[in-house]
Design an enzyme around this catalytic site. Sequence first.
Site, PDB file in Angstrom:
ATOM      1  N   CYS A   2       0.873  -1.260   0.066  1.00 43.79           N
ATOM      2  CA  CYS A   2       0.042   0.028   0.268  1.00 43.79           C
ATOM      3  C   CYS A   2       0.859   1.200   0.158  1.00 43.79           C
ATOM      4  CB  CYS A   2      -0.938   0.024   1.492  1.00 43.79           C
ATOM      5  SG  CYS A   2      -1.586  -1.579   1.417  1.00 43.79           S
ATOM      6  N   ARG A  27       2.848   0.742  -7.099  1.00 45.73           N
ATOM      7  CA  ARG A  27       3.020  -0.534  -5.893  1.00 45.73           C
ATOM      8  C   ARG A  27       1.789  -1.466  -5.761  1.00 45.73           C
ATOM      9  NH1 ARG A  27       6.532   1.445  -1.880  1.00 45.73           N
ATOM     10  NH2 ARG A  27       5.398   0.194  -0.478  1.00 45.73           N
ATOM     11  N   TRP A  75      -3.882  -1.976  -0.896  1.00 43.71           N
ATOM     12  CA  TRP A  75      -4.064  -3.249  -1.245  1.00 43.71           C
ATOM     13  C   TRP A  75      -4.771  -4.190  -0.338  1.00 43.71           C
ATOM     14  CZ3 TRP A  75      -1.640  -8.090  -0.471  1.00 43.71           C
ATOM     15  CH2 TRP A  75      -1.566  -8.898  -1.638  1.00 43.71           C
ATOM     16  N   ASN A 101      -0.138   0.686   6.498  1.00 45.43           N
ATOM     17  CA  ASN A 101       0.600  -0.558   5.600  1.00 45.43           C
ATOM     18  C   ASN A 101       0.969  -1.421   6.759  1.00 45.43           C
ATOM     19  OD1 ASN A 101       0.122   1.667   3.508  1.00 45.43           O
ATOM     20  ND2 ASN A 101       2.376   1.778   3.128  1.00 45.43           N
ATOM     21  N   GLY A 102       0.606  -2.801   6.188  1.00 46.37           N
ATOM     22  CA  GLY A 102       1.077  -3.726   7.132  1.00 46.37           C
ATOM     23  C   GLY A 102      -0.146  -4.764   7.487  1.00 46.37           C
ATOM     24  N   GLU A 482      13.006 -17.295 -14.262  1.00 46.32           N
ATOM     25  CA  GLU A 482      12.643 -16.013 -14.246  1.00 46.32           C
ATOM     26  C   GLU A 482      11.597 -15.585 -15.520  1.00 46.32           C
ATOM     27  OE1 GLU A 482      12.237 -11.699 -13.529  1.00 46.32           O
ATOM     28  OE2 GLU A 482      12.607 -13.565 -12.114  1.00 46.32           O
ATOM     29  N   LYS A 486       8.068 -13.898 -15.256  1.00 49.74           N
ATOM     30  CA  LYS A 486       7.713 -12.670 -16.116  1.00 49.74           C
ATOM     31  C   LYS A 486       6.392 -13.043 -16.861  1.00 49.74           C
ATOM     32  CE  LYS A 486      10.582 -10.137 -14.536  1.00 49.74           C
ATOM     33  NZ  LYS A 486      10.295 -10.534 -13.586  1.00 49.74           N
ATOM     34  N   GLU A 489       3.290 -13.013 -14.689  1.00 50.27           N
ATOM     35  CA  GLU A 489       3.154 -11.823 -13.782  1.00 50.27           C
ATOM     36  C   GLU A 489       2.344 -11.146 -14.903  1.00 50.27           C
ATOM     37  OE1 GLU A 489       6.500 -10.591 -10.570  1.00 50.27           O
ATOM     38  OE2 GLU A 489       7.160 -10.755 -12.729  1.00 50.27           O
ATOM     39  N   HIS A 505      11.610 -36.963 -16.271  1.00 51.88           N
ATOM     40  CA  HIS A 505      11.043 -37.380 -15.115  1.00 51.88           C
ATOM     41  C   HIS A 505       9.746 -36.974 -14.767  1.00 51.88           C
ATOM     42  CE1 HIS A 505      14.887 -39.299 -14.021  1.00 51.88           C
ATOM     43  NE2 HIS A 505      15.646 -38.248 -14.774  1.00 51.88           N
ATOM     44  N   LYS A 599       4.152  -4.083  -6.064  1.00 50.73           N
ATOM     45  CA  LYS A 599       5.504  -3.741  -6.306  1.00 50.73           C
ATOM     46  C   LYS A 599       6.446  -4.046  -5.219  1.00 50.73           C
ATOM     47  CE  LYS A 599       9.207  -2.382  -8.701  1.00 50.73           C
ATOM     48  NZ  LYS A 599       9.769  -3.321  -9.896  1.00 50.73           N
TER      49      LYS A 599
END
Length: 604
Positions: A2, A27, A75, A101-102, A482, A486, A489, A505, A599
């Site tokens: 947030c 963010r 958020w 925030n938190g 990675e 990407k 996301e 396997h 973010k």
Amino acid sequence: MCGIVGYIGKRDVAPLLLEGLQRLEYRGYDSAGVVITSPKASGLKLVKAKGRVRDLEAKVPARFKGTTGIAHTRWATHGAPSDVNAHPHLDHEGKVAVVHNGIIDNASDLRRKLEADGVEFLSETDTEVLTHLIARSQATKLEDKVRETLRLIEGTYGIAVLHADFPDRIVVARNGSPVVLGIGEKEMFVASDIAALVAHTRQIVTLDDGEMATLKADDFRTYTTEGTRTTAEPTTVEWEAASYDMGGHDTYMHKEIHEQAEAVDRVLRGRIDDRFSTVHLGGLNLDAREARRIRRVKILGCGTSYHAGMIGAQMIEELARIPADAEPASEFRYRNAVVDPDTLYVAVSQSGETYDVLAAVQELKRKGARVLGVVNVVGSAIAREADGGIYVHAGPEVCVVSTKCFTNTTVAFALLALHLGRTRDLSVRDGKRIIAGLRRLPAQIAEIMEHEEDVKKLALQFAEARSMLFIGRVRGYPVAREASLKLKEVSYIHAEAYPASELKHGPLALIEPALPTVAIVPDDDLLEKNRAALEEIKARSGKILAVAHQHQETDETIVVPKNEDELDPILMGIPLQLLAYHTALTLGRDIDKPRNLAKSVTVE
């Protein structure tokens, strides 16, 4: 996650707060709100709304004037996105306003106690608990009201508090969630991120965990939650407001992908020592004798930072011949790991505030470990907690999806690997070879960018896929991980990454024409092994896109410039950033703000 913005001074506060919120949109958030007052006002004025900052701005009335205020982008954690659950939260009398925030871990217990005392809650949030506790405090000073409340709290917070009876001040506090003060001329700012401040001041103070501050228009003071005064000297941030502009690009992600050549040049600048074929990393606070006593390196990060750590661990093993591995910090901090005094721990975080990484650092420090930080933000919590470290100098990264910071972090690990190697058994000849390779990186990245149109055409094909497989072997596997992340996301296409050696396997059962495979195929000693994996996929009619140093016998190939074997992973993921970007663009995704993501992850 947030965003918090606050201001006290003489200017009209609402436009300043809305501008600050807009700078924090990257963010990740689902609602926004603002509350204002002034010494001449009779109370607090509040507006909040589900949706974007523009939705909030549309609801702000014309006569919404004040000189002090706090604002927030939320958020969702406790309670779905809604007008009611949006911050700021007020008490019943409308005197106390809080943004937070938190996560308050004991919010449910506190809520039940307050309800038993007759308090009626309007929202589902944990934050509203703070508002009512502050309002019910019998202390005579706002600072004491906040301090009394925080003693009852378990969990993480970055908070800013307004009180109608104390219109000359904003009280803020931090525990596990960033709070940054901006020092101006007869005006003060507060935010959760310097992005909201740099348009107005570059003089900042970053609070530590367990620290509070009182902001007045012409002064500020900092102190612990126990009331002891602390000494806080402002520092000057390097980044300017222009760094947060799109610079002619349609999205921040596109801009930041294209900034990588310049960013890599920045992380190398002033650090190469040609005389001794090594690098200068003075911030490590690690002399040669201490470096030689290291018996193992453990790298801790989350998400993209974890993948950069995987690449870094391989480079450290190859160049320094020290056993090294990477692990998600979110797992490490909970498994009661054995902390070895001969192990060097490296904490990786773009923001320097990632909560799981910060908590792991604090636990390691408690057990006497030596910890280095590899972060992008100067003065961030992890940078302050660590014994030393490397700033990656990527510059501000606004898009939620990390690109240039990932690349700069891998380069920073190459510098660390070279430094450790040259204090041990890496020869002068190999040191020169790696330095030459590092110097080639910016031009090679620019060369990759010249072929963006070719990648864009490939994206049109892969946008139709419902799922994709990414494979690589040894150096190529972290690149595959990675690249898979990407694509997930930013495009929301399901993707998995596997070591190429693991195909037989299990994953071979998935291969069919409808499941494209992206294969990382560097021209190294495993080239023929990788080609054998490609043949297994082709034999089952699988479609393959190879990322390689030469054309492969696959459906498509992206050719990447060759560097030294150890440095090749730094380059091989860059065209796959472009592939993810153009795939998402084709699908019409919100590229800079992917759904459900933020973010800077400052909660568990």
